[in-house]
Design a protein around this motif. Structure first.
Motif, mmCIF file in Angstrom:
data_model
loop_
_atom_site.group_PDB
_atom_site.id
_atom_site.type_symbol
_atom_site.label_atom_id
_atom_site.label_comp_id
_atom_site.label_asym_id
_atom_site.label_seq_id
_atom_site.Cartn_x
_atom_site.Cartn_y
_atom_site.Cartn_z
ATOM 1 N N PRO A 377 0.897 -1.032 -0.068
ATOM 2 C CA PRO A 377 -0.223 -0.194 0.220
ATOM 3 C C PRO A 377 0.844 0.938 0.183
ATOM 4 O O PRO A 377 0.192 2.197 -0.323
ATOM 5 N N ASN A 378 1.732 0.945 0.625
ATOM 6 C CA ASN A 378 2.552 2.180 0.387
ATOM 7 C C ASN A 378 4.040 2.237 -0.517
ATOM 8 O O ASN A 378 5.608 2.894 -0.149
ATOM 9 N N ARG A 578 -8.421 -10.191 1.692
ATOM 10 C CA ARG A 578 -7.761 -8.713 0.446
ATOM 11 C C ARG A 578 -6.312 -8.335 0.380
ATOM 12 O O ARG A 578 -6.066 -7.279 0.611
ATOM 13 N N THR A 579 -5.800 -9.385 0.710
ATOM 14 C CA THR A 579 -4.131 -9.251 0.130
ATOM 15 C C THR A 579 -4.281 -10.237 -1.217
ATOM 16 O O THR A 579 -4.285 -11.541 -1.019
ATOM 17 N N LEU A 580 -3.589 -9.586 -2.149
ATOM 18 C CA LEU A 580 -2.927 -10.715 -3.500
ATOM 19 C C LEU A 580 -1.309 -10.647 -3.343
ATOM 20 O O LEU A 580 -0.800 -11.050 -4.133
ATOM 21 N N PRO A 582 0.761 -12.293 -1.025
ATOM 22 C CA PRO A 582 2.037 -13.196 -0.923
ATOM 23 C C PRO A 582 1.423 -13.937 -2.108
ATOM 24 O O PRO A 582 2.382 -15.010 -2.428
ATOM 25 N N PRO B 73 -2.561 -15.766 4.657
ATOM 26 C CA PRO B 73 -1.642 -15.200 4.515
ATOM 27 C C PRO B 73 -1.609 -14.013 5.370
ATOM 28 O O PRO B 73 -1.116 -13.249 6.386
ATOM 29 N N TRP B 248 -15.555 -13.804 -4.260
ATOM 30 C CA TRP B 248 -15.255 -12.267 -3.939
ATOM 31 C C TRP B 248 -13.930 -11.518 -4.283
ATOM 32 O O TRP B 248 -13.369 -10.622 -4.258
ATOM 33 N N ASP B 249 -12.367 -12.403 -3.835
ATOM 34 C CA ASP B 249 -11.235 -11.850 -4.517
ATOM 35 C C ASP B 249 -11.104 -11.344 -5.721
ATOM 36 O O ASP B 249 -10.655 -9.895 -6.019
ATOM 37 N N TYR B 252 -13.496 -8.122 -5.328
ATOM 38 C CA TYR B 252 -12.078 -7.394 -4.529
ATOM 39 C C TYR B 252 -10.909 -6.679 -5.731
ATOM 40 O O TYR B 252 -10.376 -5.484 -5.352
ATOM 41 N N TYR B 272 -9.180 -4.991 8.178
ATOM 42 C CA TYR B 272 -8.402 -5.353 7.906
ATOM 43 C C TYR B 272 -7.915 -4.096 7.284
ATOM 44 O O TYR B 272 -6.418 -3.868 7.026
ATOM 45 N N GLN B 276 -3.538 -2.792 7.106
ATOM 46 C CA GLN B 276 -2.655 -2.032 6.174
ATOM 47 C C GLN B 276 -2.872 -0.877 6.002
ATOM 48 O O GLN B 276 -1.808 -0.937 4.547
ATOM 49 N N ASP B 277 -2.623 -0.176 7.079
ATOM 50 C CA ASP B 277 -2.418 1.037 7.181
ATOM 51 C C ASP B 277 -2.876 2.161 5.587
ATOM 52 O O ASP B 277 -2.736 2.712 4.737
ATOM 53 N N GLN B 278 -4.206 1.170 5.258
ATOM 54 C CA GLN B 278 -4.416 1.840 3.187
ATOM 55 C C GLN B 278 -6.097 2.982 3.650
ATOM 56 O O GLN B 278 -6.210 2.953 4.939
#
Lengths: 610, 383
Positions: A377-378, A578-580, A582, B73, B248-249, B252, B272, B276-278
């Motif tokens: 994200p950063n 919510r994360t791709l 990895p 993960p 959903w992946d 999203y 979330y 993740q600081d988003q």
């Protein structure tokens, strides 16, 4: 079955030899004489256990519902306009309805699926052929490496390709940034038919290129020279002499592409939107809902279509081969022409334009995926790779470790190659002699790629993983050996389709001379025929390895509850909430490991080839 | 007839500060270990009591679940649950199983009369129960356990979705919109809004045939616009450029890449995003008609287990204060009980709808397949 022709031949000749040379070499001699028959039987046995038995148990669901035999489900599906469009009333015998249905849904799900497969095939051939031309007709630094890597897209897990495509072709992706810099408007490619077609071309153009390159490298240039010396212009020489030698390979590529894209589903799900659903998407969701009767009926429809196409193609192939030639490819051109002429310059310009298209369609999505793995994200980050290392070092036993995945993928890949090459070559030889029965047997042997992956997976689950009751014992097959067998069954048709057309073109008189001089059938094959079609064997080997590396469905099913997962499975499991990140990092590892392996496989194959 | 069930449950908001823990919200990182030690002291009494009553338990407990419950993960409750449960029961080994086909795997095994080698399943929803009952008829896959669980009284009434009490809820998600604040003057607040021209092409949803969130959103529309009119509603939604992606992946990711400013997701989205600081302006949670569709997840004991007591001990542990808190935070879902000592982060960023809605088992039974299938036939086929 198919073994009769060649096998019988070998036996009669072998008897004569056995009388001549008794003694301690008998066992090896026996093996050499019967090698083809033994390999044929072994291939048939593996096919039966890992493919035919499981798949037929699933197909049986179409006609056996709730313990009773019935054709109701089949009839319902065939006469449903949702599936067959304007054909449904034809199947139902209600010809008066055709017009009304045609206005409402002319194609139906099956028709639409065939339509998108046709578009995808055209795009794949259009994108693949120039590649084959460049790779086989030009000499430039890195050509061999590039040729090795053409197969790479083929193994990339669809999840990864989808991630790359969505990011690269997206509204805010690099492609639109580039177009904006050039002053061109944004393109909205995603979630359209075009997106599916381009993604299918990404997968299948390399296949077309690969198969055609192999054929182009084994053409007989002397025939072209003869035609030219007899006064034919270059175009005519190409059309009358070269094209017929390439056509079987191009059509092989097109046929495989059509079948694949007809049965495509992860790409359609991820890039197309549900409006563009294919039959396989439907089969997949029916299986999810455990509605086996309808799923099996649709799967049978898919399979019948694929096998009919395969049969038609094989008839064509049989007519084409048998010309008899020895490989003698023309010399390669250099990228910078020795004597500049307008024609040569124009051709190089075309090559350059093609290279640009390749950069957009292939390099773009793949590089975007790599960039994603390094971007958080950063901005720039190595956190996703750190995750992989941590998971490897600290992961619990029930979690997926990247190192184990890499090791398994490579082991299974090599084992698959070693199993699929003999299987594929055996089937090629046994069915090469032609005739209606040989072609039918060939179709039967090609079935593994004509059957939907969802169905194969389901069949394996119910047949091999759950086990079969035999004399009071439950026979279950899972683990590494089962995975390799499944991969070999999926891979060997590629060996066959790369080797058989070339084998059919080998000059029979050369082989017959060898046999007349006392060589066994296997000796003649190993010493005479295979070296002549080495480029096809090498291509087949690369495909076998690639199929194993990229295979997903049967791997996850057969690896249930064990540590036999592979790299694509790890990629899928690393898609997080919510994360791709990895997943893209693992995808990059997959990319690096497989790229390296292909260069190695190709170099090793190439050494033998040269 | 409107098929709506309003969930009646204790408001989670009243639990503010109950446990006095710091929460995971401070550094954007998961501080699971410190949290569990801090809060451990407040619940010692209960823990000891549990340990003494179940002192005799030993053996291997096999718990099947979906992959990301133990192996995500980002964060997943699996590793914490195993460690903590084994700590409480030193003679017990917890073994996670994650069959690729999830609960379908066990339905198929049961249908074919093959042994089931697991004791508990974690991750059931009401669709699964309906499928199980349709497929297996009289064959029992799971057994009712509510009566055997000492913490069952803490489960929120409105989340109990199995009339036979086989599936015990352990957490719940609320389906909602997640949108990018900067893209709208005013975000849509009702289902009718979504049909307006100014939201043309703005929404990404998931395929109701293959994704749980997509199915929940579809059922929400059936619940709101009605059984007779939802297909019309969807055809208008389709005309207004809704994008229907597979999972959903997929959806999203497309939303994250800016393909549309709205996506159907969970109302815990900001938890979330914050970790993740988003940029939270891109993670606004929107409830349509002030509602959110509740999707509780449950666990159940396999009827074939030969260790029913151990299975029940584990299920009771899943409902304990500590586990409820950890499951909620690590699985990024709401707890299913009224006593989870949630951290500040969760209090602040997880949004609950004013009016949670859901269909009950009885309402879905016999209708679910029809609703989904008619919807799918209307959307698919390249027409």
């Amino acid at each position: 079955m198919t073994r009769d022709g060649a096998g019988g031949d070998a036996t009669s000749r072998g008897d004569a030899q056995a009388r001549r040379a008794p003694g301690q070499r008998v066992p090896t001699r026996w093996l050499e004489r019967h090698a083809l028959a033994v390999l044929g039987a072994a291939t048939a046995a593996v096919l039966l256990v890992v493919f035919y038995y499981p798949v037929l148990t699933v197909f049986a669901d179409a006609v056996r519902v709730g313990g009773a035999w019935t054709l109701d489900v089949v009839a319902d599906v065939l006469t449903d306009p949702f599936y067959f469009g304007a054909l449904a009333p034809v199947f139902a015998g209600e010809f008066g309805q055709v017009g009304a249905v045609a206005a409402e849904s002319p194609l139906g799900l099956v028709g639409f699926t065939a339509y998108q497969a046709l578009l995808s095939t055209v795009a794949s051939v259009a994108l693949g052929l120039p590649g084959a031309y460049v790779l086989s007709r030009y000499e430039f630094p890195g050509r061999r490496t590039l040729r090795s890597l053409t197969i790479l897209p083929f193994v990339l897990p669809s999840i990864m390709v989808a991630i790359g495509f969505v990011a690269f072709f997206g509204t805010n992706g690099p492609l639109n940034d580039l177009l904006a810099a050039l002053g061109l408007g944004p393109v909205n490619l995603l979630f359209t038919l075009e997106a599916i077609v381009v993604a299918h071309a990404f997968y299948n153009a390399p296949l077309v290129a690969r198969v055609t390159t192999a054929a182009w490298e084994s053409v007989d240039a002397r025939m072209v020279e003869t035609a030219r010396s007899l006064g034919a212009d270059p175009w005519r020489a190409f059309r009358d002499v070269l094209a017929p030698q390439l056509l079987p390979a191009i059509l092989t590529g097109a046929l495989l592409t059509f079948i694949f894209t007809f049965m495509s589903f992860p790409i359609v799900l991820a890039l197309g939107g549900f409006e563009l659903a294919t039959v396989e998407v439907w089969v997949y969701s029916l299986v999810q809902e455990l509605d086996y009767a309808e799923a099996a009926t649709l799967a049978v429809v898919e399979t019948v279509l694929s096998l009919a196409l395969t049969y038609a193609y094989l008839r064509f192939e049989a007519r084409q081969s048998g010309g008899g030639r020895a490989a003698n490819p023309p010399a390669r051109k250099r990228l910078l022409p020795a004597d500049p002429s307008p024609g040569a310059a124009l051709e190089r310009l075309g090559v350059l334009a093609y290279a640009l298209v390749v950069a957009v369609v292939f390099a773009g999505p793949v590089l975007t995926m790599v960039v994603e793995s390094l971007t958080g994200p950063n901005g720039f980050t190595l956190q996703y790779y750190r995750f992989l290392v941590e998971r490897q070092v600290e992961g619990a036993s029930f979690q997926t470790k990247p190192g184990v995945a890499v090791r398994n993928s490579l082991l299974f890949g090599v084992a698959t190659l070693l199993a699929a090459l003999p299987m594929g070559v055996t089937v090629s030889v046994l069915t090469a002699r032609g005739g209606r029965w040989a072609r039918l047997a060939d179709v039967a042997a090609m079935a593994p790629f004509a059957v939907s992956g969802v169905v194969v997976g389901l069949g394996m689950l119910r047949g091999l993983v759950f086990g079969v009751d035999l004399f009071g014992h439950r026979l279950q097959i899972t683990g590494p050996v089962a995975i390799v067998a499944a991969h070999a069954v999926a891979a060997y048709p590629f060996v066959v389709r790369n080797v058989a057309p070339l084998l059919g073109g080998v000059d029979r008189s050369v082989v017959e001379s060898a046999r007349a001089l006392g060589a066994t059938r296997v000796r003649a094959l190993l010493d005479v025929e295979l070296p002549l079609v080495a480029s096809g064997v090498a291509a087949g080997a690369a495909f076998a390895f690639a199929i194993s590396i990229g295979e997903f469905d049967s791997t996850v099913i057969l690896a249930t509850g064990s540590s036999s997962y592979t790299m694509p499975v790890a990629v899928e499991r690393y898609i997080g909430n919510r994360t791709l990140g990895p997943a893209t990092a693992m995808g990059t590892v997959l990319l690096a490991v497989t790229s390296l392996s292909f260069v190695v496989v190709d170099r090793l194959g190439g050494r033998w080839e040269a | 007839m409107r098929r709506r069930t309003v969930l009646k449950h204790g408001a989670t908001a009243t639990l503010v500060g109950l446990a006095g823990c710091t929460g995971a919200g401070d550094g954007g990182q998961e501080t699971t270990t410190t949290e569990s030690t801090t809060t451990e002291s407040t619940t010692t009494g209960e823990t000891t009591a549990e340990t003494t009553t179940r002192a005799g338990l030993s053996g291997t407990l096999r718990v099947a679940t979906y992959g990301s419950f133990v192996d995500a993960p980002s964060s997943s409750p699996g590793p914490w649950l195993k460690e903590e449960f084994e700590k409480r029961h030193p003679d017990v080994t917890l073994e996670w199983q994650t069959p690729e086909n999830e609960v379908n795997y066990f339905i198929q095994r049961a249908a074919q009369g093959v042994d089931i080698e697991a004791d508990v399943y974690v991750g059931l929803n009401v669709d699964h129960l309906i499928r199980i009952d349709e497929q297996l008829g009289e064959t029992r896959l799971f057994e009712p356990t509510a009566d055997a669980l000492s913490h069952y009284g803490h489960v929120k009434e409105g989340l109990k979705f199995d009339p036979q009490n086989r599936a015990i809820p352990y957490d719940t998600g609320y389906i909602s919109l997640v949108y990018d604040e900067s893209a709208f003057e005013a975000p849509p607040t009702t289902f009718q809004d979504l049909l307006k021209d100014r939201y043309q092409g703005d929404l990404i949803v998931q395929n109701a045939k293959t994704a749980a969130t997509g199915r929940a959103f579809l059922l929400w529309t059936v619940n709101t616009v009605g059984e007779d009119k939802y297909l019309d509603y969807w055809s208008k939604l389709k005309d207004n450029g809704v994008k229907i992606l597979g999972s959903w992946d997929d959806a999203y990711t497309a939303y994250g890449n800016g393909e549309a400013p709205m996506v159907v997701s969970y109302s815990t989205d900001q938890v979330y995003a914050h970790r993740q600081d988003q940029d939270l302006t891109r993670h606004q949670v929107g409830f349509l008609n002030n509602q959110g569709y509740a999707n509780p997840e449950g666990m159940a004991k396999f009827a074939s287990t030969d260790q029913p007591e151990l299975a029940e001990a584990f299920m009771d542990f899943m409902l304990s204060k500590q586990a409820q808190k950890q499951i909620a935070q690590l699985n990024v879902q709401f707890p299913a009980t009224d006593w989870a000592p949630l951290g500040e982060e969760f209090q602040k960023y997880a949004k609950e709808p004013e009016e949670p809605v859901t269909f009950t088992y009885e309402e879905l039974q016999g209708n679910l397949d029809d609703w989904v299938d008619s919807w799918a036939r209307q959307i698919a086929g390249g027409r």
